[in-house]
Design an enzyme around this catalytic site. Structure first.
Site, PDB file in Angstrom:
ATOM      1  N   LYS A 145       0.848  -1.186   0.000  1.00 10.02           N
ATOM      2  CA  LYS A 145       0.000   0.000   0.000  1.00 10.02           C
ATOM      3  C   LYS A 145       0.885   1.237   0.000  1.00 10.02           C
ATOM      4  O   LYS A 145       1.679   1.454   0.916  1.00 10.02           O
ATOM      5  CB  LYS A 145      -0.898  -0.004   1.228  1.00 10.02           C
ATOM      6  CG  LYS A 145      -1.818   1.199   1.302  1.00 10.02           C
ATOM      7  CD  LYS A 145      -2.791   1.070   2.451  1.00 10.02           C
ATOM      8  CE  LYS A 145      -3.684   2.283   2.569  1.00 10.02           C
ATOM      9  NZ  LYS A 145      -4.590   2.180   3.705  1.00 10.02           N
ATOM     10  N   LYS A 159      -2.219  -1.534  -3.929  1.00 11.32           N
ATOM     11  CA  LYS A 159      -3.083  -0.363  -3.860  1.00 11.32           C
ATOM     12  C   LYS A 159      -2.262   0.913  -3.915  1.00 11.32           C
ATOM     13  O   LYS A 159      -1.274   0.988  -3.174  1.00 11.32           O
ATOM     14  CB  LYS A 159      -3.856  -0.441  -2.550  1.00 11.32           C
ATOM     15  CG  LYS A 159      -4.721   0.734  -2.231  1.00 11.32           C
ATOM     16  CD  LYS A 159      -5.309   0.542  -0.869  1.00 11.32           C
ATOM     17  CE  LYS A 159      -6.039   1.814  -0.511  1.00 11.32           C
ATOM     18  NZ  LYS A 159      -6.405   1.854   0.866  1.00 11.32           N
TER      19      LYS A 159
END
Ligand code: PBG
Length: 322
Positions: A194, A247
């Site tokens: 992330k 992400k």
């Protein structure tokens, strides 16, 4: 002229294009992210995310039902609590907004898969993803709270726990806590890779989770790094993650591909709020064909190697795919 190779032969009609198409999207690929808030009859559109809403539990159930009707069978829930405090108590309260929402959805729609996002930032008054001391986000004390949150989410009926806060060791901490409470059958979808991304802006408006000081670069990843992504994914794999997520999605297709090639677990990618907002905004201005661009981005994410796509377009586009 004697051209032997004529790739255009296979592009002449939609029928032949469909026959040789390598990547196909299906509503089964999608996870639909939803924001649940307090109240009744609340369906408040998020200004920077047209078509996405803060929903009270009754409206949430209706939205999940509508998505289910067009073939979307997985949702991920984010709580927008009425009360926030320094340690994010609402994240692990038995009657927290997320816990009540999970129970309501599972009661009404048994075959819908409910994924619980596991983080503190929507629940803390300072907006950071963990406990703060002297302006620092503490790692290990935060793990205990995430573990507590995971257990309460599983007790409420969550099918999958998705830890998203990028503390070191969050997978093993949650795994152990779930196992100790009899939830060894509940999978973990780890937000393994992330990045500290500007593309989360609209989400923070939706969840009211903008950090009140500093930013998240002390725990989320530097967008410049890809070897580090492999290391993050490896650690979560070793700690027992069942699925690995990357992400954001579109700006990180190279990372999705690399994680895909290195690991045999299912790979998920999150097309985040800012990616959605950009397509919506340009579509509204008439500068791009919104639906076409949205489908193109989702196809690219799948082509890059993602099995699962979290996208705010899920409900809207599922209809087009069936
Ligand atoms: C953290 C979390 C965030 C998103 C999902 N989980 C926000 C953040 O890290 O600031 C962002 C998703 C999106 O932008 O759509 N709980």
């Amino acid at each position: 002229m004697n051209l032997v190779e004529r790739p255009r032969r296979l592009r002449r009609t939609e029928t032949i294009r469909a026959l040789v198409r390598e990547t196909r999207l299906s509503p089964d690929d999608f996870v639909y992210p939803l924001f649940v808030c307090e109240g009744e009859g609340v369906r408040r559109e998020i200004a920077s995310m047209p078509g996405a809403f803060n929903l009270s539990i009754d409206e949430l159930v209706k939205e999940v039902e509508a998505a289910r009707r067009v073939g979307v069978r997985s949702v991920i829930l984010f709580g927008v609590p009425g009360e926030k405090d320094a340690v994010g108590s609402e994240a692990y309260a038995e009657d927290g907004i997320t816990q009540r929402a999970i129970r309501a959805v599972k009661r009404e729609l048994k075959d819908v898969l409910v994924i619980a996002d596991n983080c503190l930032c929507e629940y803390t008054d300072h907006g950071h993803c963990g406990v703060i001391e002297d302006g620092e986000v503490l790692n290990d004390p935060t793990l205990n709270l995430l573990a507590r949150t995971a257990v309460s989410q599983a007790q409420s009926g969550a099918d999958i726990i998705a830890p998203s806060n990028m503390m070191d060791g969050f997978v093993i901490a949650i795994r152990e806590a779930l196992d100790e409470s009899g939830f060894e059958h509940i999978p973990i979808m780890s937000y393994a890779v992330k990045y500290a991304s500007g593309f989360y802006g609209p989400f923070r408006e939706a969840a009211g989770s903008t950090p009140q000081f500093g930013d998240r670069r002390g725990y989320q990843m530097d967008p410049a790094n890809s070897r580090e992504a492999m290391r993050e994914a490896e650690l979560d794999y070793e700690q027992g993650a069942d699925m690995l997520m990357v992400k954001p999605a579109l700006p990180y297709l190279d990372i999705i591909r690399a994680v895909r090639e290195r690991f045999d677990l299912p790979i998920a990618a999150y097309q985040v709020s800012g990616e959605y907002a950009m397509i919506k905004a340009a579509g509204r201005l008439g500068w791009i064909d919104e639906e076409r661009v949205a489908l193109e981005t989702l196809t690219s994410i799948k082509r890059a190697g993602s099995d699962i796509i979290l996208t705010y377009f899920a409900r809207e586009l599922a209809q087009r795919l069936t």
